[in-house]
Enzyme design. Structure first.
Site, PDB file in Angstrom:
ATOM      1  N   GLY A 142       0.811  -1.217   0.000  1.00  0.00           N
ATOM      2  CA  GLY A 142       0.000   0.000   0.000  1.00  0.00           C
ATOM      3  C   GLY A 142       0.839   1.259   0.000  1.00  0.00           C
ATOM      4  O   GLY A 142       0.404   2.306  -0.474  1.00  0.00           O
ATOM      5  N   GLU A 192       2.084  -8.293  -1.892  1.00  0.00           N
ATOM      6  CA  GLU A 192       0.834  -8.819  -1.351  1.00  0.00           C
ATOM      7  C   GLU A 192       0.623 -10.296  -1.628  1.00  0.00           C
ATOM      8  O   GLU A 192       0.028 -11.008  -0.834  1.00  0.00           O
ATOM      9  CB  GLU A 192      -0.341  -8.015  -1.879  1.00  0.00           C
ATOM     10  CG  GLU A 192      -0.467  -6.610  -1.320  1.00  0.00           C
ATOM     11  CD  GLU A 192       0.365  -5.587  -2.074  1.00  0.00           C
ATOM     12  OE1 GLU A 192       1.281  -5.986  -2.806  1.00  0.00           O
ATOM     13  OE2 GLU A 192       0.112  -4.386  -1.880  1.00  0.00           O
TER      14      GLU A 192
HETATM   15  N1  T1G Z   1       2.383  -4.144   8.960  1.00  0.00           N
HETATM   16  C1  T1G Z   1       2.597  -4.271  10.299  1.00  0.00           C
HETATM   17  N2  T1G Z   1       3.818  -4.541  10.836  1.00  0.00           N
HETATM   18  C2  T1G Z   1       4.840  -4.669   9.980  1.00  0.00           C
HETATM   19  C3  T1G Z   1       4.699  -4.544   8.585  1.00  0.00           C
HETATM   20  C4  T1G Z   1       3.393  -4.256   8.082  1.00  0.00           C
HETATM   21  N3  T1G Z   1       3.167  -4.101   6.774  1.00  0.00           N
HETATM   22  N4  T1G Z   1       5.920  -4.736   8.024  1.00  0.00           N
HETATM   23  C5  T1G Z   1       6.776  -4.978   9.027  1.00  0.00           C
HETATM   24  N5  T1G Z   1       6.135  -4.931  10.196  1.00  0.00           N
HETATM   25  C6  T1G Z   1       6.734  -5.098  11.524  1.00  0.00           C
HETATM   26  C7  T1G Z   1       7.378  -6.458  11.703  1.00  0.00           C
HETATM   27  O1  T1G Z   1       6.424  -7.413  12.107  1.00  0.00           O
HETATM   28  C8  T1G Z   1       8.393  -6.145  12.783  1.00  0.00           C
HETATM   29  O2  T1G Z   1       7.669  -6.053  14.004  1.00  0.00           O
HETATM   30  C9  T1G Z   1       8.854  -4.739  12.443  1.00  0.00           C
HETATM   31  O3  T1G Z   1       7.807  -4.173  11.641  1.00  0.00           O
HETATM   32  C10 T1G Z   1      10.152  -4.735  11.651  1.00  0.00           C
HETATM   33  O4  T1G Z   1       9.923  -5.585  10.524  1.00  0.00           O
HETATM   34  C11 T1G Z   1      -3.802  -2.745   0.454  1.00  0.00           C
HETATM   35  C12 T1G Z   1      -3.124  -5.068   1.568  1.00  0.00           C
HETATM   36  C13 T1G Z   1       9.463  -3.664   5.413  1.00  0.00           C
HETATM   37  C14 T1G Z   1      11.136  -5.167   4.302  1.00  0.00           C
HETATM   38  O5  T1G Z   1       4.137  -7.201   2.972  1.00  0.00           O
HETATM   39  O6  T1G Z   1       8.666  -7.007   4.136  1.00  0.00           O
HETATM   40  O7  T1G Z   1      -0.160  -3.247   1.772  1.00  0.00           O
HETATM   41  O8  T1G Z   1       8.858  -7.897  15.254  1.00  0.00           O
HETATM   42  O9  T1G Z   1      11.680  -7.270  11.215  1.00  0.00           O
HETATM   43  O10 T1G Z   1      13.799  -6.967   8.330  1.00  0.00           O
HETATM   44  O11 T1G Z   1      -2.377  -3.437  -1.196  1.00  0.00           O
HETATM   45  O12 T1G Z   1       9.141  -5.773   7.367  1.00  0.00           O
HETATM   46  O13 T1G Z   1       9.588  -5.501  15.505  1.00  0.00           O
HETATM   47  O14 T1G Z   1       7.350  -6.254  16.449  1.00  0.00           O
HETATM   48  O15 T1G Z   1      10.571  -7.368   8.929  1.00  0.00           O
HETATM   49  O16 T1G Z   1      13.950  -4.390   8.263  1.00  0.00           O
HETATM   50  C15 T1G Z   1       2.331  -5.293   2.162  1.00  0.00           C
HETATM   51  C16 T1G Z   1       6.037  -6.551   4.958  1.00  0.00           C
HETATM   52  C17 T1G Z   1       1.282  -5.282   3.223  1.00  0.00           C
HETATM   53  C18 T1G Z   1       5.738  -5.635   3.781  1.00  0.00           C
HETATM   54  C19 T1G Z   1      11.431  -4.447   6.679  1.00  0.00           C
HETATM   55  N6  T1G Z   1       3.623  -5.021   2.764  1.00  0.00           N
HETATM   56  N7  T1G Z   1       7.235  -6.112   5.665  1.00  0.00           N
HETATM   57  O17 T1G Z   1      12.176  -5.615   6.988  1.00  0.00           O
HETATM   58  O18 T1G Z   1      12.183  -5.460   9.535  1.00  0.00           O
HETATM   59  S1  T1G Z   1      -0.303  -5.680   2.566  1.00  0.00           S
HETATM   60  C20 T1G Z   1       4.440  -6.038   3.144  1.00  0.00           C
HETATM   61  C21 T1G Z   1       8.479  -6.437   5.197  1.00  0.00           C
HETATM   62  C22 T1G Z   1      -0.758  -4.288   1.707  1.00  0.00           C
HETATM   63  C23 T1G Z   1      -2.367  -3.185   0.167  1.00  0.00           C
HETATM   64  C24 T1G Z   1      -1.996  -4.448   0.856  1.00  0.00           C
HETATM   65  C25 T1G Z   1       9.622  -6.050   6.076  1.00  0.00           C
HETATM   66  C26 T1G Z   1      10.397  -4.809   5.585  1.00  0.00           C
HETATM   67  P1  T1G Z   1       8.414  -6.450  15.406  1.00  0.00           P
HETATM   68  P2  T1G Z   1      11.095  -6.547  10.049  1.00  0.00           P
HETATM   69  P3  T1G Z   1      13.136  -5.626   8.290  1.00  0.00           P
END
Ligand code: T1G
Length: 707
Positions: free
Chosen positions: A112, A135
């Site tokens: 997003g 996603e």
């Molecule tokens: N939402 C909530 N928490 C998130 C998050 C997210 N999207 N991404 C990461 N976190 C939390 C994670 O759980 C951890 O928490 C902390 O942030 C650090 O993350 C409508 C529906 C960005 C590459 O799939 O790929 O948008 O353990 O350890 O290694 O179309 O996080 O510290 O409590 O992974 O530096 C799409 C998922 C969502 C991205 C960073 N986005 N995140 O990696 O840190 S769906 C994703 C990642 C969406 C729309 C749709 C990675 C990162 P805690 P981390 P990192």
């Protein structure tokens, strides 16, 4: 939202607005990854409105603080009612902005977050930025216009590649694709944005919103979607979201924008309602949750691992050495013979050169990594290592001898780890005078590919050593899971029970091909016997022999797998095992010789083969795993169900869209499983069917396991 004049006195909201000259700056500040939770969305809506109302600004900037741009919707909010403005509503407001909006992308602009940037008029990426729509990895599709806007920038085919893979692209590739308008090599997001604003002001034009651009999709060949559907039907017939993604991108090409957006919304809901989304999101958080070890105080200090050592230059030892080199950690690789050492180094070099041949490494990187691996025949060369991993022969006597030697040559405070897949870490630690510095680091083969690392805590392993090992796991790109000491730890202990059942099902009348077909149909990448051939039948054979020698009451009786091993049929590495393999091929082929061997084995045992249904194969193989997992939780060998889920997801290919072994078991029904386990105990018997008390208790109480 405070007026621009009051921007200095901004309350602690995750979004604020301020003006720099004639440029309104919207700043998102929501660590750690600027996820688009409700607070951020409403803050952005207010900041956008303030900027559009600000008569002193001609254009707007959208930037984020911290290490990254917005990483997408807040995954933690999924499944809960979405408070307005929803992300699609917010994105539509940016799309309709009456002033140019420039988004500045740094770190990770994902999901997003990228979709919001696509609704801006200009996108600027900082060098090092990663842009993607991941996603699909969560069982979803981009639900805020990504399937409609991305094709309008990069074309439908490339948009399908990006959205179906979920993989990000770097800033330069994004520029080449037309995903961003400029790449800035220096400065902060704000500085880069102000430069871009200056350029835009000089051009005296307002770029067309992406939603109004149709030139990149006008000539799309309808055959593209037919081809992609056929490919998905072959490759991913069981997954929901990839097929919906093709439908959504096709809508971008065939429908007016507004209708395409409505189509995307409907398809997004389909995915949102799928159990696969729940499983994949559980798997996403499981990988992060296991890094927090219950009982290990937060902030436990860790030792600095500046130099590593590996004992044993075989397949595992060489792979482990590569894991360190790949993370930039110098590693000394020891073996007892020059021939073994030369063979190990040659194997490592071939592996790196193969990666270079596939474009994954440059030749310079191959040289750099090889330079980090220092071969030696002398234990003395391990004296400077901060951590040494033993990857010697899977025999207790051998390992104890190695640890006695290491204890004598390694410096005080050096951590000594065994890569044993099953043996007692405490017995190994007892061979040293530093049991507090000893633990297990169980890598999975191929060590450079499998992400799981079982971090096996011995009875005397100190908190600092455990914390150091967990930090090292992250540093070398592994999913470290802390486990206790028992035969097989967690992963292999569960695998052993599945193996027992697989053999018993074949003895009863099933074929190895049938067992494997049922397991791959469930979603495993390989069936049990194909995986045995891959790992090497000889590995399990030696472990079974070791157990029999040790007088293990649960040691398996000799079986036809042992006969295969005795005949030198180890599996893929010898061209034949349970299956046979054509030279150069890894494709398992049924072998009539094996069928005869199994028939003879049944005859010797006086067993008349019967028809075994696929459902029985599925239930017995999976329920025995759940029952063993419950016993592991009861004994505290694993602290939480999520640890067991992560182990089987990252070490054995448990289908991630099912969330993990115990996540799946909850949805299968603990009551159903408990009843079946008791039935199998009665009808089949054996230690593997002795019901777990925890399983029975949770099933009876209707509570999730582990609660
Ligand atoms: N939402 C909530 N928490 C998130 C998050 C997210 N999207 N991404 C990461 N976190 C939390 C994670 O759980 C951890 O928490 C902390 O942030 C650090 O993350 C409508 C529906 C960005 C590459 O799939 O790929 O948008 O353990 O350890 O290694 O179309 O996080 O510290 O409590 O992974 O530096 C799409 C998922 C969502 C991205 C960073 N986005 N995140 O990696 O840190 S769906 C994703 C990642 C969406 C729309 C749709 C990675 C990162 P805690 P981390 P990192």
């Amino acid at each position: 939202m405070p007026s621009p004049a009051q921007s200095e006195a901004v309350p602690a909201t995750p979004v604020h607005y301020a003006r720099r000259g004639r440029v309104g700056v919207i700043t998102v500040d929501n660590p750690p990854v600027n996820a688009l939770g409700h607070g951020v969305r409403s803050g952005l809506a207010a900041a956008l409105a303030a900027g559009l109302d600000d008569a002193e600004s001609d254009m707007l900037l959208l930037v984020c603080t911290g290490r990254t741009f917005m990483a997408g919707a807040d995954i933690r909010e999924f499944g809960k009612p979405s408070a307005p403005p929803t992300l699609p509503e917010l994105v539509a407001r940016f799309d309709a902005a009456t002033k140019p909006v420039i988004a500045v992308l740094h770190g990770s602009a994902l999901g997003g977050g990228l979709e919001l940037a696509l609704a801006c008029h200009v996108r600027v990426a900082l060098t090092g930025a990663r842009l993607g729509l991941p996603e699909v990895k969560l069982g979803l599709l981009p639900g805020a216009g990504g399937t409609q806007r991305l094709p309008r920038l990069v074309g439908a085919a490339k948009a399908l590649d990006l959205i179906l893979s979920g993989e990000p692209v770097g800033a330069e590739e994004a520029l080449a694709l037309g995903l961003v308008d400029a790449v800035e090599e220096r400065g902060s997001p704000l500085e880069a944005g102000l430069c871009a604003a200056g350029r835009l002001a000089a051009e005296k034009r307002t770029p067309l919103p992406v939603s109004a651009r149709n030139d990149r999709i006008a000539e799309t060949d309808p055959a593209l979607f037919i081809e992609r559907r056929a490919e998905l039907a072959r490759r991913l017939p069981h997954l929901v979201s990839p097929h919906r993604i093709v439908d959504a991108v096709e809508a971008a090409v065939t429908l007016p924008f507004a209708d395409g957006m409505a189509r995307e919304r409907a398809l997004f809901r389909d995915c949102m309602d799928s159990p696969q989304r729940a499983g994949l999101i559980h798997a996403f958080f499981a990988e992060r949750e296991v890094a927090k070890v219950p009982g290990l105080p937060a902030g436990t200090p860790t030792r600095d691992i500046r130099e590593a050592g590996v004992v044993g230059a075989g397949t595992m030892g060489g792979g482990i050495a590569m894991c360190f080199a790949n993370a930039g950690i110098p590693v000394t690789l020891l073996d007892l013979s020059q021939e073994a050492l030369d063979r190990g180094i040659a194997t490592i070099r071939r592996s790196y050169e193969a990666s270079a041949g596939k474009g994954r490494l440059t030749l310079a990187q191959v040289g750099e990594r090889m330079a980090l691996i220092r071969p030696t025949l002398s234990h003395g060369d391990l004296a400077g290592a901060d951590l040494v991993v033993e990857a010697a022969f899977e025999s207790m006597a051998v390992k104890q001898a190695v640890f006695r030697k290491l204890d004598g040559v390694c410096k005080p405070g050096a951590i000594l780890a065994t890569n044993s897949s099953t043996l007692d870490v405490d017995a190994i630690a007892a061979a040293t005078g530093r049991p507090q510095d000893v633990l297990g680091l169980h890598f999975f083969s191929p060590a450079t590919i499998m992400r799981l690392l079982e971090v096996v805590r011995g009875a005397q392993t100190s908190d600092i050593v455990l914390a150091t090992a967990m930090a090292l796991a992250r540093r070398i790109g592994k999913v470290g899971v802390a486990v206790g000491v028992c035969d097989g730890f967690v992963g292999n202990r569960i695998l052993r029970q599945r193996g027992r059942e697989a053999m018993a099902l074949v003895e009863a009348g099933a074929s190895p091909e049938q067992v494997d077909r049922v397991l791959t149909g469930f979603g495993f990448p390989l069936g049990h016997f194909a995986m045995t051939d891959l790992a090497g039948i000889d590995v399990g054979w030696r472990i079974r022999e070791e157990r029999r020698t040790a007088g293990d009451p649960e040691a398996e009786a000799p079986d036809w797998l042992d006969v295969l091993a005795e005949r030198g049929r180890y599996g893929q590495k010898t061209g034949a095992g349970v299956y046979r393999y054509e030279p150069g091929s890894r494709k398992p082929l049924p072998d009539p010789e094996l069928a005869a061997l199994i028939a003879a084995d049944r005859s010797r045992r006086g067993i008349a083969p019967r028809l075994v249904g696929d459902d029985e194969v599925r239930d017995r193989c999976l329920y025995v795993m759940v029952n063993e997992a419950a016993k592991i939780l009861e004994e505290g060998i694993a602290a939480r169900p999520v640890d067991i889920d992560a182990i089987w997801l990252h070490g054995y290919g448990f289908p991630s869209w099912r969330g993990g072994l115990l996540f799946w078991a909850e949805r299968e029904g603990l009551g159903r499983i408990a009843t079946a386990v008791q039935r199998y105990q009665r009808d089949i018997g054996g230690p593997q069917w002795c019901p777990s008390a925890l399983l029975l208790k949770c099933a009876a109480a209707g509570r999730p396991i582990g609660c």
